[in-house]
Design an enzyme around this catalytic site. Structure first.
Site, PDB file in Angstrom:
ATOM      1  N   TYR A 198       8.734  15.981   0.667  1.00 32.96           N
ATOM      2  CA  TYR A 198       8.198  17.433  -0.202  1.00 32.96           C
ATOM      3  C   TYR A 198       8.016  17.247  -1.780  1.00 32.96           C
ATOM      4  O   TYR A 198       7.318  17.958  -2.464  1.00 32.96           O
ATOM      5  CB  TYR A 198       9.460  18.298   0.248  1.00 32.96           C
ATOM      6  CG  TYR A 198       9.179  18.516   1.678  1.00 32.96           C
ATOM      7  CD1 TYR A 198       8.146  19.253   2.287  1.00 32.96           C
ATOM      8  CD2 TYR A 198      10.139  18.238   2.450  1.00 32.96           C
ATOM      9  CE1 TYR A 198       8.008  19.411   3.558  1.00 32.96           C
ATOM     10  CE2 TYR A 198      10.189  18.355   3.869  1.00 32.96           C
ATOM     11  CZ  TYR A 198       9.172  19.010   4.396  1.00 32.96           C
ATOM     12  OH  TYR A 198       9.092  19.123   5.692  1.00 32.96           O
ATOM     13  N   TRP A 233       7.265   0.115   3.809  1.00 34.10           N
ATOM     14  CA  TRP A 233       7.406   0.868   2.724  1.00 34.10           C
ATOM     15  C   TRP A 233       8.766   1.597   2.948  1.00 34.10           C
ATOM     16  O   TRP A 233       9.704   1.737   1.841  1.00 34.10           O
ATOM     17  CB  TRP A 233       6.540   1.918   2.312  1.00 34.10           C
ATOM     18  CG  TRP A 233       6.573   3.181   2.843  1.00 34.10           C
ATOM     19  CD1 TRP A 233       6.124   3.616   4.182  1.00 34.10           C
ATOM     20  CD2 TRP A 233       7.324   4.159   2.510  1.00 34.10           C
ATOM     21  NE1 TRP A 233       6.617   4.830   4.308  1.00 34.10           N
ATOM     22  CE2 TRP A 233       7.237   5.312   3.532  1.00 34.10           C
ATOM     23  CE3 TRP A 233       8.037   4.579   1.372  1.00 34.10           C
ATOM     24  CZ2 TRP A 233       7.825   6.694   3.257  1.00 34.10           C
ATOM     25  CZ3 TRP A 233       8.748   5.863   1.192  1.00 34.10           C
ATOM     26  CH2 TRP A 233       8.637   6.844   2.176  1.00 34.10           C
ATOM     27  N   GLU A 236      11.765  13.341  -0.293  1.00 32.95           N
ATOM     28  CA  GLU A 236      10.637  12.589  -0.758  1.00 32.95           C
ATOM     29  C   GLU A 236       9.090  13.197  -0.293  1.00 32.95           C
ATOM     30  O   GLU A 236       8.436  13.329  -1.197  1.00 32.95           O
ATOM     31  CB  GLU A 236      10.798  10.986  -0.658  1.00 32.95           C
ATOM     32  CG  GLU A 236       9.463  10.404  -1.156  1.00 32.95           C
ATOM     33  CD  GLU A 236       9.398  10.133  -2.727  1.00 32.95           C
ATOM     34  OE1 GLU A 236      10.216  10.796  -3.395  1.00 32.95           O
ATOM     35  OE2 GLU A 236       8.434   9.769  -3.060  1.00 32.95           O
ATOM     36  N   ASP A 244       5.805  21.652 -26.396  1.00 31.94           N
ATOM     37  CA  ASP A 244       5.972  20.236 -25.881  1.00 31.94           C
ATOM     38  C   ASP A 244       7.043  20.268 -24.862  1.00 31.94           C
ATOM     39  O   ASP A 244       7.699  21.403 -24.464  1.00 31.94           O
ATOM     40  CB  ASP A 244       6.368  19.328 -26.916  1.00 31.94           C
ATOM     41  CG  ASP A 244       5.764  18.094 -26.638  1.00 31.94           C
ATOM     42  OD1 ASP A 244       6.093  17.282 -25.517  1.00 31.94           O
ATOM     43  OD2 ASP A 244       5.178  17.454 -27.397  1.00 31.94           O
ATOM     44  N   LYS A 267       3.266  30.081   3.461  1.00 28.97           N
ATOM     45  CA  LYS A 267       2.315  29.686   2.289  1.00 28.97           C
ATOM     46  C   LYS A 267       0.925  29.509   2.826  1.00 28.97           C
ATOM     47  O   LYS A 267       0.042  30.148   2.289  1.00 28.97           O
ATOM     48  CB  LYS A 267       2.759  28.171   2.070  1.00 28.97           C
ATOM     49  CG  LYS A 267       3.978  28.228   1.240  1.00 28.97           C
ATOM     50  CD  LYS A 267       4.216  26.853   0.589  1.00 28.97           C
ATOM     51  CE  LYS A 267       5.249  26.968  -0.384  1.00 28.97           C
ATOM     52  NZ  LYS A 267       4.363  27.451  -1.767  1.00 28.97           N
ATOM     53  N   ARG A 277       1.760   0.751  14.776  1.00 30.55           N
ATOM     54  CA  ARG A 277       1.357   0.539  13.460  1.00 30.55           C
ATOM     55  C   ARG A 277       1.742  -0.842  13.080  1.00 30.55           C
ATOM     56  O   ARG A 277       2.722  -1.427  13.534  1.00 30.55           O
ATOM     57  CB  ARG A 277       1.847   1.678  12.565  1.00 30.55           C
ATOM     58  CG  ARG A 277       3.405   1.661  12.706  1.00 30.55           C
ATOM     59  CD  ARG A 277       3.878   3.211  12.125  1.00 30.55           C
ATOM     60  NE  ARG A 277       3.867   3.120  10.617  1.00 30.55           N
ATOM     61  CZ  ARG A 277       4.729   3.685   9.852  1.00 30.55           C
ATOM     62  NH1 ARG A 277       5.933   4.471  10.427  1.00 30.55           N
ATOM     63  NH2 ARG A 277       4.673   3.833   8.720  1.00 30.55           N
ATOM     64  N   SER A 327      12.966   6.319 -14.058  1.00 33.98           N
ATOM     65  CA  SER A 327      11.908   7.064 -14.705  1.00 33.98           C
ATOM     66  C   SER A 327      11.605   8.529 -13.809  1.00 33.98           C
ATOM     67  O   SER A 327      11.465   9.454 -14.764  1.00 33.98           O
ATOM     68  CB  SER A 327      10.461   6.164 -14.521  1.00 33.98           C
ATOM     69  OG  SER A 327       9.545   6.869 -14.738  1.00 33.98           O
ATOM     70  N   SER A 328      11.763   8.418 -12.524  1.00 35.52           N
ATOM     71  CA  SER A 328      11.473   9.797 -11.936  1.00 35.52           C
ATOM     72  C   SER A 328      12.671  10.794 -12.355  1.00 35.52           C
ATOM     73  O   SER A 328      12.515  12.042 -12.392  1.00 35.52           O
ATOM     74  CB  SER A 328      11.662   9.596 -10.512  1.00 35.52           C
ATOM     75  OG  SER A 328      10.634   8.802 -10.116  1.00 35.52           O
ATOM     76  N   SER A 377      -2.175  26.943  -5.343  1.00 28.05           N
ATOM     77  CA  SER A 377      -1.752  28.488  -5.410  1.00 28.05           C
ATOM     78  C   SER A 377      -2.303  29.064  -6.895  1.00 28.05           C
ATOM     79  O   SER A 377      -2.422  30.184  -7.078  1.00 28.05           O
ATOM     80  CB  SER A 377      -0.127  28.374  -5.469  1.00 28.05           C
ATOM     81  OG  SER A 377       0.308  28.246  -4.199  1.00 28.05           O
ATOM     82  N   HIS A 399      13.027  12.117   3.513  1.00 30.82           N
ATOM     83  CA  HIS A 399      12.335  13.497   3.723  1.00 30.82           C
ATOM     84  C   HIS A 399      12.240  14.285   2.550  1.00 30.82           C
ATOM     85  O   HIS A 399      11.198  14.798   2.605  1.00 30.82           O
ATOM     86  CB  HIS A 399      13.251  14.192   5.001  1.00 30.82           C
ATOM     87  CG  HIS A 399      12.132  14.979   5.748  1.00 30.82           C
ATOM     88  ND1 HIS A 399      11.016  14.417   6.413  1.00 30.82           N
ATOM     89  CD2 HIS A 399      11.881  16.022   5.610  1.00 30.82           C
ATOM     90  CE1 HIS A 399      10.476  15.453   6.582  1.00 30.82           C
ATOM     91  NE2 HIS A 399      10.859  16.497   6.312  1.00 30.82           N
ATOM     92  N   HIS A 425       0.931  -1.226   0.050  1.00 28.08           N
ATOM     93  CA  HIS A 425      -0.032   0.011  -0.107  1.00 28.08           C
ATOM     94  C   HIS A 425       0.907   1.282  -0.035  1.00 28.08           C
ATOM     95  O   HIS A 425       0.718   1.948  -1.035  1.00 28.08           O
ATOM     96  CB  HIS A 425      -1.072  -0.245   1.295  1.00 28.08           C
ATOM     97  CG  HIS A 425      -1.729   1.323   1.469  1.00 28.08           C
ATOM     98  ND1 HIS A 425      -2.492   1.656   0.512  1.00 28.08           N
ATOM     99  CD2 HIS A 425      -1.530   2.169   2.346  1.00 28.08           C
ATOM    100  CE1 HIS A 425      -2.835   2.914   1.109  1.00 28.08           C
ATOM    101  NE2 HIS A 425      -2.454   3.074   2.325  1.00 28.08           N
ATOM    102  N   THR A 447       6.214  26.892   5.701  1.00 27.34           N
ATOM    103  CA  THR A 447       4.964  26.504   5.476  1.00 27.34           C
ATOM    104  C   THR A 447       3.784  27.375   5.973  1.00 27.34           C
ATOM    105  O   THR A 447       2.897  27.625   5.372  1.00 27.34           O
ATOM    106  CB  THR A 447       4.741  25.211   6.037  1.00 27.34           C
ATOM    107  OG1 THR A 447       6.151  24.176   5.677  1.00 27.34           O
ATOM    108  CG2 THR A 447       3.662  24.173   5.183  1.00 27.34           C
ATOM    109  N   HIS A 500      15.082  13.352  12.040  1.00 23.78           N
ATOM    110  CA  HIS A 500      13.883  13.216  12.967  1.00 23.78           C
ATOM    111  C   HIS A 500      12.845  12.192  12.625  1.00 23.78           C
ATOM    112  O   HIS A 500      11.948  11.782  13.849  1.00 23.78           O
ATOM    113  CB  HIS A 500      12.807  14.602  12.895  1.00 23.78           C
ATOM    114  CG  HIS A 500      12.225  14.840  11.507  1.00 23.78           C
ATOM    115  ND1 HIS A 500      11.974  15.792  10.868  1.00 23.78           N
ATOM    116  CD2 HIS A 500      11.862  13.739  10.768  1.00 23.78           C
ATOM    117  CE1 HIS A 500      11.594  15.900   9.726  1.00 23.78           C
ATOM    118  NE2 HIS A 500      11.180  14.581   9.516  1.00 23.78           N
ATOM    119  N   HIS A 501      13.137  11.378  11.870  1.00 29.22           N
ATOM    120  CA  HIS A 501      12.392  10.057  11.706  1.00 29.22           C
ATOM    121  C   HIS A 501      13.023   8.845  12.537  1.00 29.22           C
ATOM    122  O   HIS A 501      12.339   7.711  12.528  1.00 29.22           O
ATOM    123  CB  HIS A 501      12.443   9.487  10.220  1.00 29.22           C
ATOM    124  CG  HIS A 501      11.867  10.374   9.277  1.00 29.22           C
ATOM    125  ND1 HIS A 501      10.332  10.219   8.659  1.00 29.22           N
ATOM    126  CD2 HIS A 501      12.160  11.567   8.425  1.00 29.22           C
ATOM    127  CE1 HIS A 501      10.082  11.224   8.173  1.00 29.22           C
ATOM    128  NE2 HIS A 501      11.070  11.906   7.866  1.00 29.22           N
TER     129      HIS A 501
END
Lengths: 530, 188
Positions: free
Chosen positions: A262, A146, A260, A110, A336, A455, A174-175, A273, A258, A81, A333, A307-308
């Site tokens: 964002y 994951w 990732e 293009d 924003k 979890r 690809s990315s 926006s 991290h 998932h 943030t 922090h993870h």
């Protein structure tokens, strides 16, 4: 969305030709709109697949005790998932939006590298076929979460982990190609007069996202390559017995991980926006500060990764540094969120479906941001770590953040893509069902998490039963609603009120200067931007 | 319209990709260097060559832990749970390992110091963890570790723990040598 086919060449360009016929059109296409469409459909299929895995998880957690699936399979469901939603649903959806909208927004004919664009899309079905096929292999698919922490993903992994590693490699390639394409397009193909500080924020946020992708996807490729070498070639990157260190895995992974998160939210910031000013009939408040805030968030994302991993045992000085650096992210943030609210302030607001999703985005993403601040407090994190509070937090930033941002974008630009207005009543119904379902599913997770429910475990203490049942009901509601979204999109493609070139009276941007549906070829002569 | 020509831009972006891929691997030695330099993660240094003068006015309690990694079947323990030492003095503790199986096996012990900030002040002048152990079926050996607790150990640290985890590395390093404690010299 396939209704972009433009048979009558109304733009009057001699060299323009419509798309090829049949299947080969999609296999061989180098057209940014075709590729964008394929990305969006691919992402939607993955969204439903990853969502169905979530339904399995929520069905098992409907009641305490083990009822439906084996714990081993439950672990594969949580892992798949996460992987599919992150790499298969959210990221390709944003690449699809980028493909469709960036050339239209900057007046380019293009993408800069159309053939590479085709290749970077077609790598994805191969990658996910490889990944999903592991579920049918002996020993099952990835079951290590994951985040695939070593040694769970090396020493103790199922044999299919090698397939998982190659799938990650393909997605990464690809990315990276997609990101190079986006940067090249934005830096080289802007219409005359489209200076950097005139670009729509979606283009800006994607430019910064693309740099994040180039900076961290290779690190992800590196970490899975190290896993591959540990598993098959006898190295000891993550094995203490051979002089390595499993904690190193977490450092390298989160150095990717991290930024990732964002990568998954900045393009949504950009889309919102555009949408909020359109339905507030006011220009965006604080455009320049939005650009700098995005840059600041991107920079900070590189210095907060630990922090993870507050609980792995890092020195107090390190915990303090990562705690304060993380809290610092709340500043850009907050800028924003302030700007979005100020844009709405005293605006002439209307609440069409894209605006509903955008407002929900601002409110609910802020809730997710606040729970993130709670998690950033190192001493408190020892209590929250690996509980459902974390699950609640990142679902609040990803579902009403990334996913609602994508929904808002889809409704906002569907008239441009299909040439038809979507059914407003059905769109609003989709919004309200998603909104209620999503909050029912994820809000109670805060409570069970604070009370200590861990979890990634298929069973739980009886005291959590009621909240989990509510969560499951909300999740089923949210899941079923997305089938309804599929229906709305297909209905819009097949027909509906013809959309004018600019269906939203407050909307700004070059994309609204071309007819709806957007012709197969646009801006072959660059527009003049004042 | 502006900026670099497309080819040069793409070349630079590809170069950035390659650099970041290499950076991912560079994080491995960077991590080791950082851990050792700042004594984080309880990682201890290699063999200590210096010597210090004992400080009889201060005592520090050193506790010993011996743990088997999963799948490891040896008996592995220290001959005492803890000792009181003076900073600067050379101390010795003997660990015992016994291979109860009917096969020769090799093992590697990995040390760790708690609290982590004390790791930089814990010097091993001799340690069985510098080498790998090969034990024949039923063989039992005594393995000494000699260490100095640095005189500069922060005053807040009154006791510290030296923990060893013993890993079975028979598959990786087949036990060919008859002589125990002969193996690849590794800097730990």
């Amino acid at each position: 969305m396939s209704a972009v086919i433009d048979d009558d060449h109304s733009h009057g360009d001699d060299h323009a030709h419509g798309p090829a016929k049949g299947l080969m059109r999609w296999v061989l296409t180098t057209n940014h709109k075709d590729i964008g469409t394929m990305y969006l459909w691919f992402s939607f299929i993955m969204f439903l697949l990853g969502g169905s895995f979530a339904m399995v998880i929520r069905a098992e957690l409907f009641q305490p005790g083990l009822q439906i699936v084996e714990p081993a399979f439950f672990n594969q469901m949580t892992t798949m998932h996460g992987l599919i939603m992150v790499f298969g649903a959210v990221m390709p959806a944003f690449v699809g939006l980028a493909n469709w909208m960036i050339p239209l927004m900057i007046g380019a004919p293009d993408m800069a590298l159309p053939r590479m664009n085709n290749f970077s899309f077609w790598l994805l079905p191969a990658a996910f076929l490889l990944l999903v096929s592991t579920l049918f292999s002996p020993g099952g698919g990835p079951n290590f979460g994951w985040t695939f922490y070593a040694p769970l993903s090396t020493t103790y992994a199922p044999a299919s982990v090698t397939f998982f590693i190659f799938a990650i490699h393909l997605m990464g390639i690809s990315s990276i190609m997609g990101a190079i394409n986006v940067i090249a397009t934005i830096l080289n193909l802007r219409a005359p007069g489209m200076t950097l500080m005139k670009m729509p924020l979606f283009v800006w946020t994607w430019l910064i996202t693309a740099f994040l992708l180039i900076a961290v996807m290779p690190v992800l490729a590196g970490v899975v390559t190290m896993m591959l070498m540990d598993i098959h070639f006898g190295t000891s990157f993550f094995s203490a017995a051979g002089g390595g260190d499993p904690v190193l895995f977490q450092h390298v992974f989160w150095f990717f991980g991290h930024p990732e998160v964002y990568i998954m939210i900045l393009p949504a910031f950009g889309a919102v926006s555009s949408i909020i000013p359109a339905f507030s009939r006011k220009p965006l408040f604080g455009y320049t500060s939005m650009v700098y805030a995005t840059g600041a968030i991107a920079f900070l994302s590189f210095i907060v990764w630990a922090h993870h991993m507050f609980v792995v045992g890092i020195p107090v000085v390190g915990e303090l540094f990562f705690m304060y650096a993380t809290m610092l992210i709340a500043v850009p943030t907050g800028v924003k969120v302030f700007n979005w609210v100020s844009t709405m302030w005293e605006g002439a607001l209307t609440f069409e479906t894209p605006m509903l999703f955008a407002i929900a985005f601002v409110i609910l993403f802020t809730i997710g941001g606040f729970s993130g601040l709670m998690l950033a407090i190192a001493p408190a994190d020892f209590q929250y770590h690996d509980t459902y509070f974390v699950v609640a937090h990142f679902h609040y930033v990803l579902v009403p953040g990334a996913i609602f941002g994508i929904f808002a974008s889809a409704y906002y630009w569907l008239p441009k893509w299909t040439g038809h207005m979507y059914d407003e009543t059905l769109g609003k119904l989709h919004f309200w069902l998603s909104f209620v379902g999503m909050n029912l599913a994820f809000f109670p997770m805060h409570f069970v998490g604070l009370a200590g429910m861990p979890r990634r475990i298929p069973d739980y203490n009886l005291q959590f039963a009621d909240f989990n049942m509510v969560s499951s009901i909300g999740a089923f509601m949210f899941g079923a609603t997305q089938i309804f979204f599929l229906f709305i999109v297909i209905k819009t493609i097949r027909g509906g009120v013809p959309a004018p070139a600019k269906p939203w009276d407050g909307a700004e941007g070059l994309e609204w200067s071309v007819p709806s549906p957007a012709p197969y070829h646009t801006f072959q002569t660059p527009p003049e931007v004042k | 319209m502006n900026g670099l020509p497309l080819k040069r831009l793409v070349r630079r972006l590809l170069l950035l990709t390659v650099v970041m891929f290499a950076f991912g691997f560079a994080l491995v030695p960077i991590y080791d260097v950082m851990c050792r330099a700042f004594g984080i993660n309880g990682k201890t240094g290699g063999q200590y060559e210096g010597s210090q003068v004992s400080d009889p006015t201060r005592t520090v309690r050193v506790q010993f832990m011996s743990t088997n990694a999963s799948d490891m079947v040896w008996d592995f323990y220290s001959t005492a749970d803890q000792i009181e030492v003076n900073p600067g003095a050379v101390n010795q503790m003997v660990f015992v390992a016994h291979n109860p199986t009917d096969k020769p096996m090799s093992a590697q012990a990995i040390p760790s110091i708690t609290p982590a900030e004390a790791a930089a002040y814990f010097h091993k002048t001799e340690c069985f963890c510098f080498t790998q152990q090969v034990l024949q079926p039923g063989e039992r050996i005594e393995m000494p570790v000699r260490f100095i607790v640095d005189r500069d150990l922060p005053g807040s640290v009154r006791h510290l723990t030296l923990a060893y985890t013993l890993f079975d590395i028979t598959a990786r390093h087949p036990p060919v040598a008859q002589v125990a404690t002969e193996g690849v010299q590794r800097a730990r």
